[in-house]
Write a protein that holds these residues in place. Structure first.
Motif, short mmCIF file in Angstrom:
data_model
loop_
_atom_site.label_atom_id
_atom_site.label_comp_id
_atom_site.label_asym_id
_atom_site.label_seq_id
_atom_site.Cartn_x
_atom_site.Cartn_y
_atom_site.Cartn_z
N ILE A 119 0.83 -1.21 0.00
CA ILE A 119 0.00 0.00 0.00
C ILE A 119 0.87 1.25 0.00
O ILE A 119 0.68 2.18 -0.80
CB ILE A 119 -0.94 0.03 1.23
N LEU A 120 1.84 1.28 0.89
CA LEU A 120 2.70 2.45 1.00
C LEU A 120 3.61 2.58 -0.21
O LEU A 120 3.92 3.69 -0.65
CB LEU A 120 3.53 2.36 2.29
N GLY A 121 4.03 1.42 -0.75
CA GLY A 121 4.87 1.44 -1.95
C GLY A 121 4.18 2.10 -3.12
O GLY A 121 4.79 2.87 -3.88
N VAL A 122 2.89 1.81 -3.30
CA VAL A 122 2.11 2.41 -4.40
C VAL A 122 1.74 3.86 -4.09
O VAL A 122 1.85 4.73 -4.94
CB VAL A 122 0.84 1.58 -4.68
N ASP B 172 -5.53 1.02 -9.79
CA ASP B 172 -6.33 2.21 -9.53
C ASP B 172 -6.27 2.63 -8.07
O ASP B 172 -6.38 3.81 -7.74
CB ASP B 172 -7.79 1.97 -9.95
N LEU B 173 -6.08 1.66 -7.17
CA LEU B 173 -6.00 1.93 -5.74
C LEU B 173 -4.83 1.18 -5.13
O LEU B 173 -4.60 0.02 -5.47
CB LEU B 173 -7.30 1.50 -5.03
N PRO B 174 -4.09 1.81 -4.22
CA PRO B 174 -2.97 1.12 -3.57
C PRO B 174 -3.38 -0.19 -2.92
O PRO B 174 -2.66 -1.18 -3.00
CB PRO B 174 -2.49 2.14 -2.53
N ALA B 175 -4.56 -0.21 -2.28
CA ALA B 175 -4.99 -1.41 -1.55
C ALA B 175 -5.26 -2.58 -2.48
O ALA B 175 -5.11 -3.74 -2.08
CB ALA B 175 -6.22 -1.10 -0.72
N ARG B 176 -5.69 -2.30 -3.72
CA ARG B 176 -5.99 -3.42 -4.62
C ARG B 176 -4.71 -4.18 -4.98
O ARG B 176 -4.68 -5.40 -4.97
CB ARG B 176 -6.69 -2.92 -5.89
N GLN B 177 -3.65 -3.43 -5.29
CA GLN B 177 -2.37 -4.09 -5.56
C GLN B 177 -1.82 -4.72 -4.28
O GLN B 177 -1.19 -5.77 -4.32
CB GLN B 177 -1.36 -3.10 -6.12
#
Length: 453
Positions: free
Chosen positions: A115-118, A288-293
């Motif tokens: 999450i933080l990486g994205v 599209d969202l950090p959490a999805r990745q």
């Protein structure tokens, strides 16, 4: 030289001691609880995302799947074969249970890293994405000096644990099993890796997107053949794993602490949850969202430890070869002997081939991690010199003794965790907020899906 080795060994023992292990597991447990066990509840959905058509509209260099394969490339390696064998040999069968525990809390850690990486990634002058602990430490915490420390540790670690140590292992396996000279393996690896990494992350993504699934399926397939053809032994193997986890009966002196320490340490070594590498790979993904990745990224821990390491652990426990660990020169030979016992004539060859594939993929994955840290320190123009130096080091690693290099790399690998874990704890609120955004988005998507049906 012996004095240097002893000093590095002492330092490594301190770095990878109980304080770091408690910090790694504690951070994962804290994130798991703060996210209300989100990583557990969303695991089925996360696994389904791996195989869905990737996001093509959002910014990024590679797909969800390729980002996951890049992370798996670096983590599915010698730790899954030699690391598990070492844990079971020293800590007993119960060490496998503690590897599972490490993986379950490690999913939340890997999720947070991704999450933080994205979220804090940047686009460089070549239009490529760069992210990872060095960026979220600098941009999220405004601690440039700590970001530099992490990047330096990781860049050094890549040349050891992700390069020379791996080529040395590959050369030894090829020499022992196929009578190939170590220099020939060194040249072959150097040329093969150069062809992949010179093209950057898009080239790496394409290659690992093919190689990693094949090598994992190959190894798991062989392991499942052993398990299913000897299914009567499976219940007793699981029973031994669970009972030994809390009694330590298989360890000299019945030291439960030794079981826990071996299982946790080797579990972390295998899936790298907490070291920060997951955030570097995730930052390159189109999402599209950090959490999805992040959900996709956390499945790496599940696949690496819960699936691949369990296959190795079951083979070792069922066969009982771990009780004769002193008869073997290396931990990898223990796993080879276990497979050979159940698949006579070709079990050892299967492990050797799998190990060579695992080593190759680890080299590719770590080349990317190291390069991103190096260019963070010295700029985008340093990328190509780094790749060239990385390729040259592969040949050197194949033909020289690496006791000092291994120890030094092990220290750098452990030191990576400290600044990353500090960042994860201090930025846990950001992780929670991004998760809330995803939940809201997911609810909207489900509502649209219901309308469409």
């Amino acid at each position: 030289m012996e004095t240097v080795e002893n000093i590095i060994g002492e330092i490594s023992g301190v770095v990878w001691g109980l304080p770091l292990i408690f910090l790694l597991v504690g951070t994962g447990l804290y994130l798991t609880i703060r996210l209300t066990f989100f990583s557990f509840r969303q695991l089925p959905y996360a696994l389904s995302l791996v195989f869905k058509k990737g996001d093509t509209k959002s910014k990024g260099d590679i797909s969800h799947f390729q980002a996951l394969m890049t992370a798996l490339a670096a983590t599915v390696g010698t730790g899954n074969i030699a690391g598990v064998a070492s844990a079971v040999a020293v800590g007993g069968p119960g060490a496998v249970f503690w590897m599972w525990i490490t993986a379950f809390v490690g999913m939340a850690t890997k999720y947070a890293e991704a999450i933080l990486g994205v979220k804090y990634r940047v686009e460089n002058e070549n239009g490529e994405m760069s992210g990872g602990p060095m960026y979220y430490i600098e941009k999220g915490l405004n601690l440039k000096w700590l970001a530099v420390i992490f990047a330096a540790f990781a860049a050094f670690a890549a040349f050891g644990i992700g390069n020379m140590v791996q080529s040395h292992e590959a050369a030894g396996v090829a020499s022992q099993n196929f009578n190939i000279p170590v220099w020939a393996t060194g040249i072959f690896l150097a040329v093969l890796v150069a062809l992949v990494i010179i093209g950057g992350i898009k080239s790496i993504g394409k290659v690992v997107g093919v190689i990693v699934p094949v090598m994992i399926i190959f190894y798991i397939g062989a392991g499942l053949l052993i398990v299913l053809s000897n299914f009567a032994d499976v219940p007793s193997a699981f029973a031994l794993i669970f009972t030994d986890a809390f009694t330590g009966q298989a360890v000299a002196g019945g030291a439960v602490g030794a079981v826990i320490q071996q299982g946790v340490a080797r579990g972390i070594f295998s899936n790298e949850a907490g070291l920060g590498t997951g955030g570097i790979a995730a930052a390159a993904a189109k999402t599209d969202l950090p959490a999805r990745q992040a959900l996709v990224s956390m499945t790496q821990v599940f696949i690496d430890t819960i699936i691949v390491c369990t296959i190795t652990g079951l083979a070792l426990v069922m066969s009982g070869v771990f009780e004769r660990a002193d008869d073997f020169d290396s931990a990898a030979q223990l796993t080879s002997a276990a497979f050979e016992q159940y698949l006579p004539g070709f079990g050892g060859i299967i492990v050797a081939i799998a190990l060579l594939f695992f080593v190759f993929s680890t080299i590719i994955g770590w080349s990317y991690f190291g390069e991103k840290c190096f260019t963070y320190l010295f700029g985008i123009k340093a990328a190509m010199p780094y790749r060239i130096a990385f390729v040259i080091a592969l040949f050197i690693g194949a033909v020289v003794s690496l006791d000092v290099v291994w120890g030094f790399a092990d220290v750098m690998n452990g030191l990576m965790a400290f600044p990353n874990l500090v960042a994860l704890l201090l930025l846990s609120g950001v992780v929670v907020n991004e998760t809330k955004k995803f939940r809201k988005k997911r609810q909207e998507e489900k509502a649209e899906e219901n309308k469409a049906s």
